[in-house]
Motif scaffolding. Structure first.
Motif, mmCIF file in Angstrom:
data_model
loop_
_atom_site.group_PDB
_atom_site.id
_atom_site.type_symbol
_atom_site.label_atom_id
_atom_site.label_comp_id
_atom_site.label_asym_id
_atom_site.label_seq_id
_atom_site.Cartn_x
_atom_site.Cartn_y
_atom_site.Cartn_z
ATOM 1 N N PHE A 1 0.865 -1.175 0.000
ATOM 2 C CA PHE A 1 0.000 0.000 0.000
ATOM 3 C C PHE A 1 0.907 1.231 0.000
ATOM 4 C CE2 PHE A 1 -2.491 -3.402 1.615
ATOM 5 C CZ PHE A 1 -3.843 -3.076 1.524
ATOM 6 N N ASP A 2 0.899 1.998 -1.066
ATOM 7 C CA ASP A 2 1.703 3.220 -1.165
ATOM 8 C C ASP A 2 0.802 4.416 -0.894
ATOM 9 O OD1 ASP A 2 4.039 1.809 -2.033
ATOM 10 O OD2 ASP A 2 3.132 1.654 -4.026
ATOM 11 N N TRP A 3 1.180 5.237 0.086
ATOM 12 C CA TRP A 3 0.427 6.433 0.460
ATOM 13 C C TRP A 3 0.847 7.547 -0.483
ATOM 14 C CZ3 TRP A 3 0.852 8.800 6.046
ATOM 15 C CH2 TRP A 3 -0.152 9.731 6.238
ATOM 16 N N LEU A 4 0.004 7.871 -1.440
ATOM 17 C CA LEU A 4 0.380 8.771 -2.523
ATOM 18 C C LEU A 4 0.359 10.249 -2.154
ATOM 19 C CD1 LEU A 4 -1.467 6.960 -5.439
ATOM 20 C CD2 LEU A 4 0.927 6.720 -4.703
ATOM 21 N N ASN A 5 -0.522 10.664 -1.270
ATOM 22 C CA ASN A 5 -0.584 12.086 -0.921
ATOM 23 C C ASN A 5 -0.230 12.327 0.547
ATOM 24 O OD1 ASN A 5 -3.007 10.967 0.017
ATOM 25 N ND2 ASN A 5 -4.187 12.835 -0.349
ATOM 26 N N GLY A 6 0.476 11.381 1.139
ATOM 27 C CA GLY A 6 0.929 11.556 2.516
ATOM 28 C C GLY A 6 2.072 12.550 2.590
ATOM 29 N N PRO A 7 2.431 12.962 3.787
ATOM 30 C CA PRO A 7 3.489 13.960 3.946
ATOM 31 C C PRO A 7 4.891 13.412 3.652
ATOM 32 C CG PRO A 7 2.718 13.199 6.078
ATOM 33 C CD PRO A 7 1.826 12.574 5.049
ATOM 34 N N HIS A 8 5.019 12.080 3.557
ATOM 35 C CA HIS A 8 6.309 11.445 3.308
ATOM 36 C C HIS A 8 6.109 10.288 2.330
ATOM 37 C CE1 HIS A 8 7.571 13.623 6.875
ATOM 38 N NE2 HIS A 8 6.587 13.053 7.547
ATOM 39 N N ASP A 9 7.198 9.787 1.769
ATOM 40 C CA ASP A 9 7.170 8.579 0.947
ATOM 41 C C ASP A 9 7.016 7.422 1.917
ATOM 42 O OD1 ASP A 9 7.373 6.859 -1.195
ATOM 43 O OD2 ASP A 9 9.560 6.923 -1.249
ATOM 44 N N TYR A 10 5.787 6.986 2.120
ATOM 45 C CA TYR A 10 5.491 6.071 3.210
ATOM 46 C C TYR A 10 4.371 5.135 2.783
ATOM 47 C CZ TYR A 10 5.541 5.184 8.330
ATOM 48 O OH TYR A 10 5.689 4.649 9.575
ATOM 49 N N GLY A 11 4.296 3.988 3.413
ATOM 50 C CA GLY A 11 3.243 3.040 3.122
ATOM 51 C C GLY A 11 3.365 1.841 4.038
ATOM 52 N N PHE A 12 2.710 0.741 3.643
ATOM 53 C CA PHE A 12 2.766 -0.456 4.467
ATOM 54 C C PHE A 12 2.472 -1.671 3.612
ATOM 55 C CE2 PHE A 12 -1.603 0.992 4.587
ATOM 56 C CZ PHE A 12 -2.371 -0.161 4.569
ATOM 57 N N GLY A 13 2.740 -2.823 4.161
ATOM 58 C CA GLY A 13 2.481 -4.076 3.469
ATOM 59 C C GLY A 13 1.669 -5.010 4.339
ATOM 60 N N ILE A 14 0.915 -5.874 3.680
ATOM 61 C CA ILE A 14 0.127 -6.896 4.374
ATOM 62 C C ILE A 14 0.335 -8.211 3.636
ATOM 63 C CG2 ILE A 14 -2.201 -7.750 4.840
ATOM 64 C CD1 ILE A 14 -3.080 -4.957 5.416
ATOM 65 N N SER A 15 0.587 -9.249 4.403
ATOM 66 C CA SER A 15 0.662 -10.577 3.784
ATOM 67 C C SER A 15 -0.243 -11.513 4.554
ATOM 68 C CB SER A 15 2.092 -11.099 3.785
ATOM 69 O OG SER A 15 2.570 -11.238 5.098
ATOM 70 N N GLY A 16 -0.928 -12.338 3.820
ATOM 71 C CA GLY A 16 -1.839 -13.260 4.464
ATOM 72 C C GLY A 16 -2.115 -14.486 3.627
ATOM 73 N N GLY A 17 -1.632 -14.480 2.388
ATOM 74 C CA GLY A 17 -1.786 -15.648 1.547
ATOM 75 C C GLY A 17 -3.093 -15.760 0.807
ATOM 76 N N SER A 18 -4.033 -14.847 1.066
ATOM 77 C CA SER A 18 -5.295 -14.909 0.330
ATOM 78 C C SER A 18 -5.632 -13.524 -0.212
ATOM 79 C CB SER A 18 -6.425 -15.423 1.220
ATOM 80 O OG SER A 18 -6.609 -14.564 2.320
ATOM 81 N N ALA A 19 -6.472 -13.522 -1.229
ATOM 82 C CA ALA A 19 -6.860 -12.267 -1.864
ATOM 83 C C ALA A 19 -7.638 -11.386 -0.889
ATOM 84 C CB ALA A 19 -7.700 -12.550 -3.103
ATOM 85 N N MET A 20 -7.423 -10.084 -0.996
ATOM 86 C CA MET A 20 -8.147 -9.125 -0.169
ATOM 87 C C MET A 20 -9.273 -8.503 -0.991
ATOM 88 S SD MET A 20 -5.136 -7.012 1.818
ATOM 89 C CE MET A 20 -6.268 -6.241 2.986
ATOM 90 N N SER A 21 -10.401 -8.294 -0.344
ATOM 91 C CA SER A 21 -11.502 -7.576 -0.982
ATOM 92 C C SER A 21 -11.259 -6.072 -0.821
ATOM 93 C CB SER A 21 -12.830 -7.953 -0.319
ATOM 94 O OG SER A 21 -12.867 -7.472 1.015
ATOM 95 N N LEU A 22 -11.947 -5.269 -1.606
ATOM 96 C CA LEU A 22 -11.818 -3.822 -1.495
ATOM 97 C C LEU A 22 -12.190 -3.330 -0.092
ATOM 98 C CD1 LEU A 22 -11.016 -1.192 -2.840
ATOM 99 C CD2 LEU A 22 -13.332 -1.040 -3.767
ATOM 100 N N PRO A 23 -13.274 -3.819 0.527
ATOM 101 C CA PRO A 23 -13.559 -3.386 1.902
ATOM 102 C C PRO A 23 -12.430 -3.747 2.884
ATOM 103 C CG PRO A 23 -15.533 -4.333 0.931
ATOM 104 C CD PRO A 23 -14.396 -4.605 -0.031
ATOM 105 N N GLU A 24 -11.798 -4.900 2.694
ATOM 106 C CA GLU A 24 -10.670 -5.275 3.567
ATOM 107 C C GLU A 24 -9.491 -4.337 3.344
ATOM 108 O OE1 GLU A 24 -11.125 -10.076 4.132
ATOM 109 O OE2 GLU A 24 -10.399 -9.354 2.191
#
Length: 92
Positions: A48-71
């Motif tokens: 997940f890349d935070w495009l309009n955040g104050p810094h070049d920042y983001g995060f990652g998630i791993s779980g082995g299964s597809a994520m839905s848009l609400p997730e």
């Protein structure tokens, strides 16, 4: 599936390893824009890349299964709740 965001920048060597047949998901949550991409060699792992955040920042998630848009949106809200508004980084 791990639903807790793992903060930090996507390592440079991982930035081009995304599924070619799937365009990134672009989403706005609470006024914040994110680009979400699934890693090609790690199905169910998303950056997940935070495009309009104050810094070049983001995060990652791993779980082995597809994520839905609400997730995905819930993961972004969880991440944003950890951000210190004064610094733009995760609070200590």
């Amino acid at each position: 599936m791990s639903t807790e965001p793992e903060p930090g920048l996507v390592p440079e060597h991982m930035r081009t390893r995304y599924k070619d047949d799937q365009p990134p998901v672009m989403v706005t949550v609470d006024g914040q824009d994110f680009r979400i991409r699934e890693r090609a060699e790690e199905p169910g792992t998303y950056d997940f890349d935070w495009l309009n955040g104050p810094h070049d920042y983001g995060f990652g998630i791993s779980g082995g299964s597809a994520m839905s848009l609400p997730e995905m949106k819930e993961a972004i809200r969880t991440f944003l709740a950890m951000i210190d508004p004064a610094t733009g980084y995760i609070e200590d």
